[in-house]
Design a protein around this motif. Structure first.
Motif, PDB file in Angstrom:
ATOM      1  N   GLY A 182      26.813  27.381  27.316  1.00  0.00           N
ATOM      2  CA  GLY A 182      25.514  26.824  26.979  1.00  0.00           C
ATOM      3  C   GLY A 182      25.252  26.761  25.490  1.00  0.00           C
ATOM      4  O   GLY A 182      24.100  26.743  25.054  1.00  0.00           O
ATOM      5  N   GLY A 183      26.328  26.714  24.684  1.00  0.00           N
ATOM      6  CA  GLY A 183      26.172  26.712  23.235  1.00  0.00           C
ATOM      7  C   GLY A 183      26.811  25.513  22.577  1.00  0.00           C
ATOM      8  O   GLY A 183      27.210  24.543  23.238  1.00  0.00           O
ATOM      9  N   GLN A 184      26.909  25.592  21.250  1.00  0.00           N
ATOM     10  CA  GLN A 184      27.494  24.524  20.452  1.00  0.00           C
ATOM     11  C   GLN A 184      28.435  25.126  19.425  1.00  0.00           C
ATOM     12  O   GLN A 184      28.433  26.339  19.181  1.00  0.00           O
ATOM     13  CB  GLN A 184      26.393  23.721  19.750  1.00  0.00           C
ATOM     14  CG  GLN A 184      25.458  22.981  20.688  1.00  0.00           C
ATOM     15  CD  GLN A 184      24.342  22.250  19.941  1.00  0.00           C
ATOM     16  OE1 GLN A 184      23.716  22.810  19.050  1.00  0.00           O
ATOM     17  NE2 GLN A 184      24.127  20.993  20.285  1.00  0.00           N
ATOM     18  N   ILE A 185      29.251  24.258  18.806  1.00  0.00           N
ATOM     19  CA  ILE A 185      30.175  24.681  17.762  1.00  0.00           C
ATOM     20  C   ILE A 185      30.126  23.652  16.635  1.00  0.00           C
ATOM     21  O   ILE A 185      29.918  22.454  16.878  1.00  0.00           O
ATOM     22  CB  ILE A 185      31.619  24.826  18.307  1.00  0.00           C
ATOM     23  CG1 ILE A 185      32.546  25.429  17.243  1.00  0.00           C
ATOM     24  CG2 ILE A 185      32.150  23.501  18.822  1.00  0.00           C
ATOM     25  CD1 ILE A 185      33.913  25.814  17.795  1.00  0.00           C
ATOM     26  N   GLY A 186      30.271  24.108  15.403  1.00  0.00           N
ATOM     27  CA  GLY A 186      30.244  23.201  14.264  1.00  0.00           C
ATOM     28  C   GLY A 186      30.873  23.843  13.039  1.00  0.00           C
ATOM     29  O   GLY A 186      31.327  24.987  13.077  1.00  0.00           O
ATOM     30  N   VAL A 187      30.893  23.098  11.941  1.00  0.00           N
ATOM     31  CA  VAL A 187      31.502  23.585  10.705  1.00  0.00           C
ATOM     32  C   VAL A 187      30.716  23.064   9.502  1.00  0.00           C
ATOM     33  O   VAL A 187      30.208  21.936   9.518  1.00  0.00           O
ATOM     34  CB  VAL A 187      32.987  23.155  10.610  1.00  0.00           C
ATOM     35  CG1 VAL A 187      33.123  21.637  10.594  1.00  0.00           C
ATOM     36  CG2 VAL A 187      33.668  23.767   9.391  1.00  0.00           C
ATOM     37  N   LEU A 188      30.623  23.912   8.488  1.00  0.00           N
ATOM     38  CA  LEU A 188      30.094  23.533   7.186  1.00  0.00           C
ATOM     39  C   LEU A 188      31.214  23.814   6.184  1.00  0.00           C
ATOM     40  O   LEU A 188      31.677  24.951   6.076  1.00  0.00           O
ATOM     41  CB  LEU A 188      28.850  24.356   6.831  1.00  0.00           C
ATOM     42  CG  LEU A 188      27.677  24.265   7.822  1.00  0.00           C
ATOM     43  CD1 LEU A 188      26.620  25.300   7.467  1.00  0.00           C
ATOM     44  CD2 LEU A 188      27.090  22.864   7.799  1.00  0.00           C
ATOM     45  N   SER A 189      31.675  22.775   5.478  1.00  0.00           N
ATOM     46  CA  SER A 189      32.837  22.979   4.622  1.00  0.00           C
ATOM     47  C   SER A 189      32.844  21.994   3.461  1.00  0.00           C
ATOM     48  O   SER A 189      32.352  20.862   3.577  1.00  0.00           O
ATOM     49  CB  SER A 189      34.126  22.828   5.434  1.00  0.00           C
ATOM     50  OG  SER A 189      35.256  23.092   4.638  1.00  0.00           O
ATOM     51  N   THR A 190      33.408  22.462   2.349  1.00  0.00           N
ATOM     52  CA  THR A 190      33.648  21.627   1.182  1.00  0.00           C
ATOM     53  C   THR A 190      35.104  21.804   0.773  1.00  0.00           C
ATOM     54  O   THR A 190      35.590  22.934   0.690  1.00  0.00           O
ATOM     55  CB  THR A 190      32.737  22.034   0.009  1.00  0.00           C
ATOM     56  OG1 THR A 190      31.376  21.919   0.428  1.00  0.00           O
ATOM     57  CG2 THR A 190      32.978  21.133  -1.196  1.00  0.00           C
ATOM     58  N   LEU A 191      35.790  20.715   0.577  1.00  0.00           N
ATOM     59  CA  LEU A 191      37.208  20.768   0.243  1.00  0.00           C
ATOM     60  C   LEU A 191      37.417  21.621  -1.003  1.00  0.00           C
ATOM     61  O   LEU A 191      36.782  21.422  -2.043  1.00  0.00           O
ATOM     62  CB  LEU A 191      37.739  19.347   0.016  1.00  0.00           C
ATOM     63  CG  LEU A 191      39.254  19.210  -0.153  1.00  0.00           C
ATOM     64  CD1 LEU A 191      39.973  19.666   1.112  1.00  0.00           C
ATOM     65  CD2 LEU A 191      39.621  17.757  -0.467  1.00  0.00           C
ATOM     66  N   GLY A 192      38.301  22.611  -0.886  1.00  0.00           N
ATOM     67  CA  GLY A 192      38.627  23.482  -2.008  1.00  0.00           C
ATOM     68  C   GLY A 192      37.679  24.647  -2.201  1.00  0.00           C
ATOM     69  O   GLY A 192      37.911  25.500  -3.073  1.00  0.00           O
ATOM     70  N   GLN A 193      36.615  24.737  -1.358  1.00  0.00           N
ATOM     71  CA  GLN A 193      35.626  25.798  -1.558  1.00  0.00           C
ATOM     72  C   GLN A 193      35.402  26.651  -0.307  1.00  0.00           C
ATOM     73  O   GLN A 193      34.491  27.478  -0.276  1.00  0.00           O
ATOM     74  CB  GLN A 193      34.293  25.194  -2.004  1.00  0.00           C
ATOM     75  CG  GLN A 193      34.369  24.459  -3.334  1.00  0.00           C
ATOM     76  CD  GLN A 193      33.030  23.887  -3.750  1.00  0.00           C
ATOM     77  OE1 GLN A 193      31.981  24.388  -3.337  1.00  0.00           O
ATOM     78  NE2 GLN A 193      33.051  22.843  -4.560  1.00  0.00           N
ATOM     79  N   GLY A 194      36.198  26.489   0.691  1.00  0.00           N
ATOM     80  CA  GLY A 194      36.059  27.324   1.879  1.00  0.00           C
ATOM     81  C   GLY A 194      35.261  26.654   2.984  1.00  0.00           C
ATOM     82  O   GLY A 194      34.714  25.560   2.828  1.00  0.00           O
TER      83      GLY A 194
END
Length: 540
Positions: free
Chosen positions: A368-380
């Motif tokens: 009953g949940g979700q998955i996602g990502v927050l990312s910047t190339l070269g910064q983690g």
């Protein structure tokens, strides 16, 4: 409507009226004439017209009775009937319409109006027939399509059953030899002290674990695609999941010079929830493993947060943040697709099948949940997941906390020389299992098939029975059913220890009377923890 010109049947007992009507309509219609109701019914039955003009006042059988008989005949009931009469009373018109007539013309007839009314009615009748024909055709199409879908469904179900059988067999055939490789390697590692040999065996064990991870991913994605993956429902302490991940992944992080931080409040760590701890742990392990894999320097942080609380339910959020290579915005949408990685070259540089995040997404959706990502190339990157779990007030007590002391000490302190039965037909797996069980001081009897397991269970009251599923003569399910029928063996713990790891295999084991399930390749810690759980129940 048949023919080039519509056929009209005129029924009137006055010949002069029929001749006048015939001359007026002759240019537009083929006209049949009947001078009585019985004659009209006979003509209509022999050669059905497209429309009937019917006089009301006739001897023997008046127009009302004639119309009633038309409507009672299945062959004639849909033919439009127009009453033609000198009776201009409203009651007469109403009586005719109630019998099923579609119109009412009074004498003397205005030929122009009569012709147009007839044409309008014939057009409507033609439309009705076309609609009816299309309806019948549609019904035939639906029936044919339904039959085709039924056949296709049966073919799909047959193919799905074949796929399920293939996957189950593949799981068994891959896991059985891998259990021997990992088991024997683990046994030797426990006994050797030579550093070089331990290093070599450690690499063998690592390679086997990597292979097992790939096998598990392939089988998981196959079960997901077949919609056959379901979640377990059990009670667990949230902090234990976080502790397990710290324990399993800290060494890997340290080997790369990384720090692994786990952040969870004491209140959240002690929260008792109801769900699938194994699958939740699998998701978080995958995310932490990826963070370690794609981070060359810095730190990894795993944190748990309470996002929402409603009475007996909580929405939890887990985050895994790293200081790694990061992911370009254009690559992020593909991350959670099967067999995809942010960059195809990563497979060559970092390894992996590209299945992990796709599996995580489906597991989290089941929670009953979700998955996602927050990312910047070269910064983690920061990967996040949410899961909706039921919250409980307390956790059942009474089982031995094996993590407080070593497994060997637990067995020696509480269960020294307990007698257990191992039902296993594969010689290598026999050696692995017996070696592990004897190492913690248990006495082991061996049955190489289900029949032998049943015989030994009749002769001896075992503390625990470890049962393989696929064996000659009598398989583990049949053997369990037979053992449960033996007097005094209804409460003996029977634990499935098998390479058949699908949900239906677990269900089959439970329905046969088994108490628990241990998957091959056998993880010694899982084996010992499961044994302790069931052995501890005999203690007051």
């Amino acid at each position: 409507m048949t023919g080039l010109r519509p056929k009209i049947l005129a029924i009137d007992d006055t010949p002069a009226n029929l001749l006048t009507l015939g001359r007026a309509l002759a240019n537009d219609f083929d006209l049949q004439i009947a001078t009585s109701g019985s004659m009209g019914l006979a003509l209509a039955t022999e050669n059905p017209p497209d429309l009937v003009l019917l006089d009301i006042m006739m001897p023997e059988m008046d127009g009302y009775e004639t119309c009633r008989r038309f409507k009672a005949n299945p062959q004639l009931q849909n033919i439009p009937v127009i009453f033609v009469t000198a009776l201009a009373e409203t009651e007469a018109e109403s009586a005719g319409l109630m019998l099923g007539a579609v119109d009412y013309l009074t004498k003397p007839i205005n030929v122009a109006i009569a012709r147009q009314r007839i044409l309008n009615l014939l057009d409507r009748e033609q439309l009705r027939q076309e609609v009816e024909s299309q309806r019948d055709h549609l019904e035939d199409l639906v029936a044919a399509r339904t039959e085709a879908l039924s056949v296709a469904k049966e073919v799909a179900e047959t193919a799905n059953r074949a796929k399920s059988t293939f996957l189950a067999n593949m799981s068994h055939e891959l896991r059985t030899p891998l259990n021997g490789i990992m088991g024997l390697t683990g046994l030797v590692l426990r006994r050797v002290t030579d550093p070089k040999l331990r290093d070599q065996l450690g690499k063998v064990e690592k390679a086997a674990q990597d292979l097992l991870a790939i096998i598990n991913d392939i089988l998981d994605i196959s079960k997901i695609e077949a919609e056959r993956l379901t979640l377990e429902r059990t009670d667990f302490r949230l902090g234990k999941i976080m502790d397990n991940i710290r324990s399993l992944m800290s060494q890997k992080a340290t080997e790369k010079g990384l720090s692994l931080d786990v952040e969870i409040s004491s209140e959240l760590a002690n929260l008792i929830v109801h769900g699938d701890p194994l699958r939740l742990g699998q998701v978080l392990l995958n995310l932490v493993g990826n963070a370690i894999k794609f981070t060359a320097a810095g730190n990894i942080t795993l944190r748990a947060l309470l996002q929402q609380r409603e009475l007996d339910e909580a929405l939890l959020r887990f985050e895994v943040a790293d200081t790694g290579i990061g992911i370009a915005a254009t690559d992020q949408p593909r991350l959670f697709m099967a067999f995809e990685q942010a960059d195809g070259s990563m497979t060559r540089q970092y390894g992996g099948t590209g299945l992990g995040l796709a599996i995580c997404k489906r597991l989290i959706q089941l929670m009953g949940g979700q998955i996602g990502v927050l990312s910047t190339l070269g910064q983690g990157s920061t990967f996040w997941v949410t899961a909706r779990l039921e919250v409980l007030e307390s956790m059942p007590h009474g089982e031995i906390e094996a993590n407080l002391v070593t497994y060997e000490d637990c067995f020696k302190s509480y269960f020294a020389s307990r007698r257990v039965l191992l039902a296993e037909d594969d010689p290598i797996n026999q050696a692995v299992s017996i070696g592990l069980l004897e190492e913690v001081g248990l006495h082991v009897d061996l049955a190489e098939d289900g029949c032998e397991a049943e015989r030994l269970a009749q002769l001896n009251d075992y503390a625990v029975i470890l049962m393989d599923m696929q064996m000659p003569k009598m398989d583990g399910v049949e053997a369990t059913i037979a053992i449960r029928k033996i007097s005094g063996r209804q409460q003996t713990p029977i634990l499935a220890m098998t390479a058949n790891t699908f949900d239906e295999n677990r269900k089959q084991c439970t329905e046969a009377g088994m108490n628990d399930f241990i998957a091959k390749p056998v993880n010694p810690e899982v084996l010992f923890a499961t044994l302790l759980k069931w052995l501890s129940r005999e203690r007051p």
